[in-house]
Write a protein that holds these residues in place. Structure first.
Motif, PDB file in Angstrom:
ATOM      1  N   SER A  43       2.678  -8.007   4.433  1.00  0.00           N
ATOM      2  CA  SER A  43       2.125  -6.315   4.084  1.00  0.00           C
ATOM      3  C   SER A  43       3.302  -5.321   4.207  1.00  0.00           C
ATOM      4  N   GLU A  44       2.986  -4.368   3.589  1.00  0.00           N
ATOM      5  CA  GLU A  44       4.172  -3.182   3.708  1.00  0.00           C
ATOM      6  C   GLU A  44       3.582  -2.022   3.399  1.00  0.00           C
ATOM      7  N   VAL A  45       3.516  -0.931   3.932  1.00  0.00           N
ATOM      8  CA  VAL A  45       3.192   0.529   3.689  1.00  0.00           C
ATOM      9  C   VAL A  45       4.429   1.092   3.273  1.00  0.00           C
ATOM     10  N   HIS A  97       0.706  -1.281  -0.150  1.00  0.00           N
ATOM     11  CA  HIS A  97      -0.045  -0.114  -0.152  1.00  0.00           C
ATOM     12  C   HIS A  97       0.646   1.334   0.021  1.00  0.00           C
ATOM     13  N   SER A 149      -5.807  -7.603   4.509  1.00  0.00           N
ATOM     14  CA  SER A 149      -5.234  -8.797   5.213  1.00  0.00           C
ATOM     15  C   SER A 149      -6.288  -9.817   5.466  1.00  0.00           C
ATOM     16  N   SER A 188      -2.857   1.829   7.850  1.00  0.00           N
ATOM     17  CA  SER A 188      -3.121   0.803   8.442  1.00  0.00           C
ATOM     18  C   SER A 188      -4.551   0.016   8.326  1.00  0.00           C
ATOM     19  N   GLU A 189      -5.527   0.928   8.443  1.00  0.00           N
ATOM     20  CA  GLU A 189      -6.811   0.319   8.128  1.00  0.00           C
ATOM     21  C   GLU A 189      -7.194  -0.391   6.649  1.00  0.00           C
ATOM     22  N   VAL A 192      -4.579  -1.823   4.872  1.00  0.00           N
ATOM     23  CA  VAL A 192      -3.728  -2.963   5.097  1.00  0.00           C
ATOM     24  C   VAL A 192      -4.543  -4.184   5.764  1.00  0.00           C
ATOM     25  N   HIS A 193      -5.057  -3.702   6.827  1.00  0.00           N
ATOM     26  CA  HIS A 193      -5.757  -4.699   7.869  1.00  0.00           C
ATOM     27  C   HIS A 193      -6.963  -5.135   7.048  1.00  0.00           C
ATOM     28  N   ASN A 200      -0.423   7.299   8.076  1.00  0.00           N
ATOM     29  CA  ASN A 200      -0.270   6.156   8.849  1.00  0.00           C
ATOM     30  C   ASN A 200      -1.549   5.530   9.208  1.00  0.00           C
ATOM     31  N   HIS A 201      -2.288   6.352   9.820  1.00  0.00           N
ATOM     32  CA  HIS A 201      -3.531   5.759  10.208  1.00  0.00           C
ATOM     33  C   HIS A 201      -4.641   5.250   9.270  1.00  0.00           C
TER      34      HIS A 201
END
Length: 273
Positions: free
Chosen positions: A67-69, A37, A53, A46-47, A49-50, A42-43
């Protein structure tokens, strides 16, 4: 270490459909699945990617998932992974694309630049979920389709399905009409019969993948029309690309551009090695 299948995620529904497709593909090939992603915050990242996943884990519980940001633009982030990826998988449109776009700008740019296969996940659920039992590969005159043909055979094997090899030609313009192709009368003396083009392209891979049923289709007319018709009953359409020796961004060609915008099923663009 096994290189992963990389899928770009941005929170859009089409990117989640790409996650579904990529998770199933990773299981077929027994490779890890890596979610990538590209984001600014960041916030929110994370949503995204979650959610991706969870989607991958639900669809393919046995898949090895990471996973990776990354904080850069999506095109650079994805193309930067191409040398260490089994393939790059993308949805047909992203969150930032304009309404009515047939293919997102990220998908088109990545397919035009990547050195590894790029799959744009398109079409209805029946095409995405491998319900037709068919992989279609476009075969052109010359050696430009070699890598794509091998890729298509490998896909047919892991899917336990048939392979349909399509070669389109036009007596007036040749197999792949472009401004760079000389006039038909200059080509006629050197052209192989269309059936022989298919036989030559398939001969080596067929010996290796002798368990795969293969159908040959010669189409007298535009390659775009031939491949779109064949793809209407396919789980995956595979086409070759010119590779980096072409001008930057032009490795796709006019036919591949059209297929990426209009194909009724997922499209794999495979650069020639």
């Amino acid at each position: 270490m096994t290189i992963p299948l990389v899928v770009g995620v941005d929170g859009s529904e089409t990117s989640l459909e790409a996650v579904d497709w990529a998770a199933a593909e990773a299981v077929r090939h027994d490779v890890p699945l890596h979610l990538l992603h590209a984001a600014a915050g960041n916030h929110e990242a994370s949503e995204v990617v979650h959610a991706a996943s969870e989607r991958a884990g639900k669809g393919a519980p046995t898949v090895r998932l990471s996973s990776e940001v990354v904080h850069e633009d999506a095109i650079s982030a994805l193309v930067g992974k191409d040398r260490n990826a089994f393939a790059l998988v993308l949805g047909s449109r992203g969150l930032g694309d304009l309404p009515g776009m047939l293919l997102g700008s990220v998908g088109l740019a990545v397919a035009a630049r990547a050195d590894c296969p790029v799959v744009v996940v398109r079409g209805s659920a029946e095409h995405r979920d491998a319900r037709f039992g068919s992989v279609v590969v476009g075969v052109e005159e010359g050696e430009g389709s070699d890598t794509a043909v091998r890729f298509a055979f490998r896909e047919a094997r892991v899917r336990h399905c048939r392979l349909v090899a399509v070669h389109a030609w036009n007596p007036r313009f040749g197999a792949s009409p472009t401004p760079q192709v000389p006039p038909w009368y200059a080509l006629e003396a050197h052209r192989r019969p269309p059936a022989q083009v298919l036989d030559d392209a398939l001969r080596g891979p067929e010996e290796w993948y002798h368990d795969i049923p293969v159908s040959r289709r010669v189409f007298d007319g535009p390659a775009r029309q031939a491949l779109l018709e064949a793809a209407s009953e396919a789980d995956l359409l595979v086409v070759g690309a010119r590779g980096r020796q072409a001008l930057p961004g032009l490795q796709l060609g006019l036919i591949n551009h059209a297929l990426l915008h209009h194909a009724p099923c997922p499209v794999a663009v495979v650069p020639r090695k």
